[in-house]
Design an enzyme around this catalytic site. Sequence first.
Site, PDB file in Angstrom:
ATOM      1  N   LYS A   7       0.843  -1.199   0.000  1.00  0.00           N
ATOM      2  CA  LYS A   7       0.000   0.000   0.000  1.00  0.00           C
ATOM      3  C   LYS A   7       0.876   1.246   0.000  1.00  0.00           C
ATOM      4  O   LYS A   7       2.071   1.203   0.302  1.00  0.00           O
ATOM      5  CB  LYS A   7      -0.912   0.015   1.241  1.00  0.00           C
ATOM      6  CG  LYS A   7      -1.900  -1.142   1.304  1.00  0.00           C
ATOM      7  CD  LYS A   7      -2.903  -1.085   0.164  1.00  0.00           C
ATOM      8  CE  LYS A   7      -3.922  -2.211   0.271  1.00  0.00           C
ATOM      9  NZ  LYS A   7      -4.841  -2.243  -0.875  1.00  0.00           N
ATOM     10  N   ASP A   8       0.252   2.364  -0.326  1.00  0.00           N
ATOM     11  CA  ASP A   8       0.975   3.632  -0.334  1.00  0.00           C
ATOM     12  C   ASP A   8       1.451   3.985   1.066  1.00  0.00           C
ATOM     13  O   ASP A   8       0.734   3.804   2.052  1.00  0.00           O
ATOM     14  CB  ASP A   8       0.078   4.761  -0.863  1.00  0.00           C
ATOM     15  CG  ASP A   8      -0.249   4.586  -2.337  1.00  0.00           C
ATOM     16  OD1 ASP A   8       0.690   4.353  -3.119  1.00  0.00           O
ATOM     17  OD2 ASP A   8      -1.432   4.682  -2.698  1.00  0.00           O
TER      18      ASP A   8
END
Length: 394
Positions: A5-6
């Site tokens: 994920k970011d």
Amino acid sequence: MAGTKDKRGITVQRCSAFRIAHDRLINVSRKLRGARLGNFSYGPRELRLGDLSGNQFQIVLRQVQGADAQSLQPVLDGIQHTGFINYYGMQRFGTQSISSHTIGISVLKADWQQAVDLIMSPRVGERPEVSEARELWCVHRDAKAAMAKLPQRAALAEHSILQYFAKHGAANNYAGAFACIPRNMRLMYVHAYQSYIWNAAVSERLRLFGTMGPVPGDLAIKDHGFSNTAHTSEPPEAADSEQEDEGTSRETPVLVTTENVADFSIYDVVLPLPGWNVQYPEHQVKGVYNELMARDGLSPSELAEHPLKEYRLSGAYRRIVIRPRDFSFEWMRYSDDTLPLARSDSDAIENKHVPESIEFGDHLALKLKFDLPSSAYATMLLRELMRQETASGY
């Protein structure tokens, strides 16, 4: 877990833990800072890279200027119905002055000294203590002094290299030092190079033939929407030489000809990430791969000849144009920049109210919500919307 994920964002994802009772995880969750665990269940197997079919995004663009709902409507409609070019985002190549793909070139050449030197080279805008650590190594080759300056939780690759030299004292064993970097990070460098070549190839494909549809010589894999088999690679243990990038396919493509061109759309067209086990398009774009790699002293065929098996890149395929799913947007007015304009899953669990637009707010914001297949970059959708670069310098 099924994917990454970011780093900058409020993110939610499923994870799996082997032979750990859920009550232990509940206790761990109480001690976490900036994270929480929940929604526990038991399953027959662990999650694997490649299980992910896509990601849902909710993004707020604040202080919108020079545009309004009427002027942006055609652009929003175009993104929803036509899609956007499936470039790898700039974060794929790192946010610092020395790009990850540049290091990848040295790795693919097995030039370990150059790879280590690039990783350890000074960067613009770094924290002072990191800059001092780099200088201590680059100028004095003092690994122990450099390690003492380097923050523990910063610069993982650099820390691994310095730790190796400090422990072994063999300042010329660059292959050994590079091998101490975690495997996923080592592979990140060569995957970044594949992505760099792919981005250049898709730009040339679109310059020559546009986005209206496939042309003879293209490669095509039927688009099956957000199914795992359409957008993700085999599980890591099925890959024979390296961990493939999520969001790619190993399905064998069909060569588009004048006889079958009507059977495909632009959403079926794929281009290969360079490797020894992929087909290349049979038109001018094929030359881009050979030309660009030749400039770097490489060739597609040489990717099977690396002395270390994990860097023998077999390649994969990636769609050149994609469409978001369940795309929606909302215009909002607000005055306080510190107040959230979107409700996260955590907010929903805590029953916090849904932020609402203020009729006479000082500022204008655009809230977007959409799904993308795995390895598609929301920053590329935003670039299409805002018509500006998304690199770290902007």
